[in-house]
Every structure is written in structure tokens, then in C-alpha cells.
Scaffold this motif. Structure first.
Motif, PDB file in Angstrom:
ATOM      1  N   ILE A 142      45.054  16.935  48.609  1.00  0.00           N
ATOM      2  CA  ILE A 142      44.416  17.702  49.685  1.00  0.00           C
ATOM      3  C   ILE A 142      43.285  16.876  50.296  1.00  0.00           C
ATOM      4  CG2 ILE A 142      42.994  19.740  50.176  1.00  0.00           C
ATOM      5  CD1 ILE A 142      44.825  21.313  48.273  1.00  0.00           C
ATOM      6  N   VAL A 143      42.476  16.256  49.428  1.00  0.00           N
ATOM      7  CA  VAL A 143      41.392  15.415  49.943  1.00  0.00           C
ATOM      8  C   VAL A 143      41.981  14.279  50.787  1.00  0.00           C
ATOM      9  CG1 VAL A 143      39.527  13.839  49.298  1.00  0.00           C
ATOM     10  CG2 VAL A 143      39.811  15.991  48.061  1.00  0.00           C
ATOM     11  N   ARG A 144      43.072  13.679  50.292  1.00  0.00           N
ATOM     12  CA  ARG A 144      43.734  12.610  51.064  1.00  0.00           C
ATOM     13  C   ARG A 144      44.225  13.131  52.407  1.00  0.00           C
ATOM     14  NH1 ARG A 144      47.224  10.534  46.360  1.00  0.00           N
ATOM     15  NH2 ARG A 144      45.674   9.294  45.257  1.00  0.00           N
ATOM     16  N   ALA A 145      44.777  14.330  52.402  1.00  0.00           N
ATOM     17  CA  ALA A 145      45.305  14.903  53.647  1.00  0.00           C
ATOM     18  C   ALA A 145      44.179  15.108  54.655  1.00  0.00           C
ATOM     19  CB  ALA A 145      46.008  16.225  53.360  1.00  0.00           C
ATOM     20  N   VAL A 146      43.018  15.569  54.185  1.00  0.00           N
ATOM     21  CA  VAL A 146      41.897  15.786  55.103  1.00  0.00           C
ATOM     22  C   VAL A 146      41.443  14.440  55.670  1.00  0.00           C
ATOM     23  CG1 VAL A 146      39.561  16.699  55.364  1.00  0.00           C
ATOM     24  CG2 VAL A 146      41.177  17.870  53.860  1.00  0.00           C
ATOM     25  N   GLN A 147      41.393  13.416  54.807  1.00  0.00           N
ATOM     26  CA  GLN A 147      40.986  12.084  55.281  1.00  0.00           C
ATOM     27  C   GLN A 147      41.985  11.555  56.311  1.00  0.00           C
ATOM     28  OE1 GLN A 147      40.786  10.454  51.350  1.00  0.00           O
ATOM     29  NE2 GLN A 147      38.538  10.400  51.324  1.00  0.00           N
ATOM     30  N   SER A 148      43.271  11.770  56.027  1.00  0.00           N
ATOM     31  CA  SER A 148      44.304  11.306  56.953  1.00  0.00           C
ATOM     32  C   SER A 148      44.232  12.081  58.271  1.00  0.00           C
ATOM     33  CB  SER A 148      45.667  11.452  56.269  1.00  0.00           C
ATOM     34  OG  SER A 148      46.678  11.673  57.197  1.00  0.00           O
ATOM     35  N   ALA A 149      43.983  13.394  58.188  1.00  0.00           N
ATOM     36  CA  ALA A 149      43.856  14.207  59.412  1.00  0.00           C
ATOM     37  C   ALA A 149      42.665  13.731  60.235  1.00  0.00           C
ATOM     38  CB  ALA A 149      43.707  15.682  59.054  1.00  0.00           C
ATOM     39  N   ALA A 150      41.573  13.368  59.546  1.00  0.00           N
ATOM     40  CA  ALA A 150      40.380  12.882  60.253  1.00  0.00           C
ATOM     41  C   ALA A 150      40.719  11.610  61.011  1.00  0.00           C
ATOM     42  CB  ALA A 150      39.247  12.642  59.259  1.00  0.00           C
ATOM     43  N   ARG A 151      41.512  10.732  60.372  1.00  0.00           N
ATOM     44  CA  ARG A 151      41.912   9.481  61.040  1.00  0.00           C
ATOM     45  C   ARG A 151      42.797   9.777  62.245  1.00  0.00           C
ATOM     46  NH1 ARG A 151      42.197   7.575  55.719  1.00  0.00           N
ATOM     47  NH2 ARG A 151      44.422   8.045  55.603  1.00  0.00           N
ATOM     48  N   LYS A 152      43.768  10.681  62.045  1.00  0.00           N
ATOM     49  CA  LYS A 152      44.676  11.044  63.149  1.00  0.00           C
ATOM     50  C   LYS A 152      43.889  11.569  64.344  1.00  0.00           C
ATOM     51  CE  LYS A 152      48.596  12.612  60.351  1.00  0.00           C
ATOM     52  NZ  LYS A 152      49.903  12.286  60.902  1.00  0.00           N
ATOM     53  N   LEU A 153      42.919  12.461  64.037  1.00  0.00           N
ATOM     54  CA  LEU A 153      42.160  13.087  65.121  1.00  0.00           C
ATOM     55  C   LEU A 153      41.196  12.100  65.759  1.00  0.00           C
ATOM     56  CD1 LEU A 153      41.556  16.506  63.396  1.00  0.00           C
ATOM     57  CD2 LEU A 153      42.802  16.194  65.520  1.00  0.00           C
ATOM     58  N   GLY A 154      40.745  11.120  64.961  1.00  0.00           N
ATOM     59  CA  GLY A 154      39.757  10.161  65.450  1.00  0.00           C
ATOM     60  C   GLY A 154      40.381   9.097  66.336  1.00  0.00           C
ATOM     61  N   SER A 155      41.660   8.795  66.066  1.00  0.00           N
ATOM     62  CA  SER A 155      42.273   7.678  66.804  1.00  0.00           C
ATOM     63  C   SER A 155      42.814   8.120  68.152  1.00  0.00           C
ATOM     64  CB  SER A 155      43.399   7.053  65.981  1.00  0.00           C
ATOM     65  OG  SER A 155      44.350   8.054  65.672  1.00  0.00           O
TER      66      SER A 155
END
Lengths: 155, 300
Positions: A142-155
Motif C-alpha cells: 500500500i505504501v508503495r502504491a501511494v508512492q507510485s501514485a504520487a509519481r504518476k500524478l507528479g509527472s
């Protein structure tokens, strides 16, 4: 019975409700938006998380009449079937879903977190998601998913 | 645990709902219905209580439609915080973080983000729980409670407000509209400590402390303990033992010995036996004082 008006997932809707009806039950039973889950009913598990005026709250602790004139967003309003939200995509890709019961709550809380803090640290993620319980995954994914979502939204 | 014996899926009791738009309208409703009325603010205490039939009001008065009760305003002497200010707003306010970090620290320790987005500072105090996390910071800072009733507005010190055993100093029709929280003395260090079953459980013990140093000695010291007595209390004996002393380990050891004399934990309280609360209040008082002193030392 009381007449109330709530903007739910972007649509203004009128309801006749008893004062003791919970927002959770209005959403699930009257609107058939069953993505939002009843977990513990006492504010510990976060499965019933929705956004009330844009803030993550527990719909099992809010009276429907109290939401009169306000905006409610549920998991169903996040995306349509063919076009998932980046947060939902990230949860699927990272294996952050097992049984899926807690997932709508987690996604709603994650969306609130990323709206406030687009690049959270692991500690910030764990602190923010403290009110959501998952009994399957052990939180690592879940923590990984949030980090990945942050990257997706940031890029 | 008795909680799972009841159905928390619904609110099983029926009541009439009121959403007054002004202070006077609210007072009118509260006076008319007296004991049969309950105020609804954030709902994080009231709704679970109603689900478990621990509260069975015939009338629920939602005060959230009254304008102006959710303010957080800086004044020359401190902060004016409305009763309906969300715990999350108290936690995140940049001015509070800077000027009274103790309040922000205590607010942040409560429940989860979802709970703090609903729960209010007024509700935390007026629920009159001995373990209310906002109570100990307000006690050490000598906050004032603003009350509104039939005769208009009045004030009361936070220490007089708690009467123990779940009672608060409010008459029929009266309710809390906000708090004035004075700034801590210049150069003060403060700390909030808490222990619970989990990091988001209600406190088993909580402690707030404010300390200032002058010429290497403790000049001002206030400490308050929650969940250790029928109401949150100041550790006056420990405060007196420290003022004028150098903040040495021995002085602290000596002072916290007085903590046990300041608290009166009850046998029937669910989360921990009295001896646990006595010992952990002492240990947390030590931690809070040490951290407050360390922070006060950073002041040039």
C-alpha cells in the motif's frame, strides 16, 4: 422525515431522510453506491471513508442530515470503469489489493493525502493512512502504491 | 470489550434534529429541552455513544450551522479558537504551530486524519472525558472557556470548567463557543506526551508541560495530567518542587515523585489499572518535563 440536498459525485440530489440515518447508509442503501464499506462502525477502520466538502471523513460517523447542502464524493465518483484514477491504477499495479474490502477507503484517503501533499515521505504516508485498516496486505504494498501514485500524478 | 455486542451499523434511537442558525436560537432549544437535548458538533463521540445507546437524546442540536464558531484567530495575547474549530485545523494552523506548538502536537495525537477532520476542539473538551487530549495543553496554558447562555456571553477558567466524573461547568441552556489560549511565556519550551493501547487509541495517560528557564534555573513550570483523575488536573506539587531549581536529573526525579500524589485513578476505568496509570503518569511527566526543558534551553 427531513428533506435534504447533497451534491454527490458532482450531482445535486434531494432525499427524504430520518434524522438518525447515517451518511454511510444513505450512500449504500438509498443510492446503491456500495463501494463505500461498513467495517467497524466506531471510527477505527476507515473502510467507510468518503470526502465531505473535499476532506476525508468517516461516513459511519456522520448523520445524513448533517451533510445537507454539502458535497460528498465516494469511490464511485473517482473514475469510470474504463478510465481508472492513477491512485487506483497504482494500487492494482503494486499488488496493494487482496480481498479489496478496505480498498475504497484507502483510495479515498490516499487521494486526500496526495491533494494535500503531492510528494509524501514513507513516514507521512503511514501517519496519514493510520486510520485505514487492511488485514491482508501488511501495508508494504500500500505504501508503495501511494508512492507510485504520487509519481504518476507528479509527472 | 462490549462494543461488538451492539449493532454499530445504524443509530438505533430516534430523535428530533435541530440545526439552529444563531447562538440565541441554540440557547432557546437547549433551554427548552434541557436534559433531553444533546449538542452535535463533530459527532465522533456522540454518534458512537448513540449507536451503543450510551447517549439517548430526544433532541439533537447541531450547532455547526451557527456562523463564526470555527475561527482560529491570533490576538495580541494569544489565540481565540472557536469551539467548532476542527482538530485537524488546530493541528495544521501555521500560526499555532509557530506560537503554541503544544496545541498542534496534542491535536495531532488524536485519532486518525478522518477523525480529526470531523472532531472539534470544543467537542473534545465538552465531552468531559478525563482523557481528552486537548484538555492538558489548555490547562497548562491557563486557557479561558467562552460560554454562551440566556444571559449572553461569559467566561470561566479551564481549571474551573472541569468538575470531574464527566461533569462540566455549564448550566441549562449554556454551551461553549470557544477558548482563549494565552501564548506561553517568552522562551518557553513545551511538550505533550501520551500513551494509549495503539497510537490512535484514546489516551491511557497524557501529559502536557511548559517550562521556562532563567539564569539556568526553572523560572516557570506548569504540568497537567490527563486520564489519571476524574478530571484532567495540574500537577501543582510537582510544579512547586521545580520552580527555582536547576533542571538536574535529581530535581526532576524528586518532582515527579509528587505526581502520584496529584492523581487519583479509578479502579473501574477500562484501559488500565490504577497502578499502571500512577506509574506511567510519573514516567510521562518525566519525559514531558525533560523534553520541555531541552526545548527551553534552545531559546537564546
Amino acid at each position: 422525515m427531513m428533506e435534504i440536498e447533497i451534491t454527490i459525485n458532482g450531482r445535486k440530489r434531494r432525499f427524504d431522510v430520518e434524522p438518525n440515518k447515517l451518511l454511510l447508509n444513505l450512500v449504500r442503501d438509498d443510492l446503491h453506491l456500495t463501494g463505500t464499506k461498513y467495517g467497524c462502525g466506531i471510527g477505527e477502520c476507515g473502510a467507510c471513508t468518503v470526502h465531505l466538502d473535499g476532506e476525508a471523513v468517516l461516513s459511519c460517523m456522520v448523520l445524513a442530515v448533517d451533510a445537507d447542502g454539502r458535497t460528498v464524493d465516494t469511490i464511485e465518483g473517482v473514475a469510470d470503469v474504463n478510465n481508472l484514477d492513477p491512485v487506483q491504477e497504482a494500487y492494482i499495479e503494486e499488488g496493494a489489493i487482496q480481498c479489496g474490502f478496505c480498498t475504497p477507503g484507502f483510495v479515498m484517503t490516499t487521494k486526500a493525502l496526495l491533494a494535500e501533499n503531492p510528494d509524501p515521505s514513507e513516514a507521512e504516508i503511514r501517519e496519514y493512512l493510520k486510520g485505514n485498516y487492511c488485514r491482508c496486505t501488511g501495508y508494504v504494498n500500500i505504501v508503495r502504491a501511494v508512492q507510485s501514485a504520487a509519481r504518476k500524478l507528479g509527472s | 470489550m462490549t462494543i461488538n455486542k451492539v449493532n454499530t451499523h445504524i443509530v438505533p434511537i430516534e430523535f428530533e434534529y435541530h440545526a439552529p442558525g444563531s447562538l440565541d436560537e441554540a440557547v432557546g432549544l437547549l433551554e427548552r429541552y434541557g436534559e433531553e437535548a444533546q449538542i452535535l458538533a463533530g459527532g465522533t463521540d456522540l454518534i458512537p455513544q448513540m449507536k451503543q445507546r450510551k447517549a439517548e437524546p430526544k433532541h439533537v442540536v447541531n450547532i455547526k450551522r451557527i456562523p463564526g464558531l470555527a475561527c482560529i484567530e491570533e490576538t495580541p495575547d494569544g489565540f481565540r479558537i472557536g469551539a467548532l474549530a476542527k482538530l485537524r485545523a488546530v493541528e495544521l494552523s501555521p500560526q499555532i504551530k509557530e506560537k503554541i506548538p503544544l496545541l498542534s502536537e496534542a491535536a495531532q495525537s488524536i485519532g486518525s486524519v478522518q477523525i480529526r477532520n470531523l472532531g472539534t476542539i470544543g467537542g473534545n473538551i465538552c465531552n468531559a472525558s478525563p482523557s481528552a487530549d486537548m484538555a492538558t495543553p489548555l490547562l497548562v496554558l491557563d486557557a479561558t472557556v467562552h460560554i454562551y447562555g440566556r444571559d449572553g456571553a461569559k467566561t470561566c477558567s479551564i481549571a474551573e470548567f472541569f468538575q470531574g466524573g464527566g461533569d462540566i461547568n455549564l448550566g441549562r441552556g449554556e454551551f461553549v463557543t470557544g477558548f482563549t489560549v494565552p501564548f506561553p511565556p517568552v522562551g518557553a519550551g513545551s511538550a505533550f506526551e501520551k500513551v494509549g493501547w495503539t497510537t490512535f487509541d484514546i489516551a491511557t495517560v497524557n501529559v502536557a508541560a511548559v517550562v521556562t528557564l532563567k539564569g539556568g534555573k526553572i523560572d516557570h513550570c506548569s504540568i497537567a495530567l490527563g486520564a489519571c483523575s476524574p478530571a484532567p488536573v495540574r500537577g501543582v506539587l510537582a510544579e512547586a518542587a521545580l520552580i527555582g531549581k536547576e533542571p538536574s536529573a535529581e530535581a526532576l526525579e524528586e518532582a515527579v515523585e509528587f505526581i502520584a500524589a496529584c492523581v487519583e485513578p479509578r479502579e473501574r476505568w477500562r484501559r488500565a489499572p490504577p497502578e499502571y496509570r500512577r506509574r506511567s503518569s510519573k514516567a510521562l511527566a518525566m519525559d514531558a518535563l525533560s523534553r520541555a526543558i531541552e526545548r527551553a534551553r534552545r531559546f537564546p
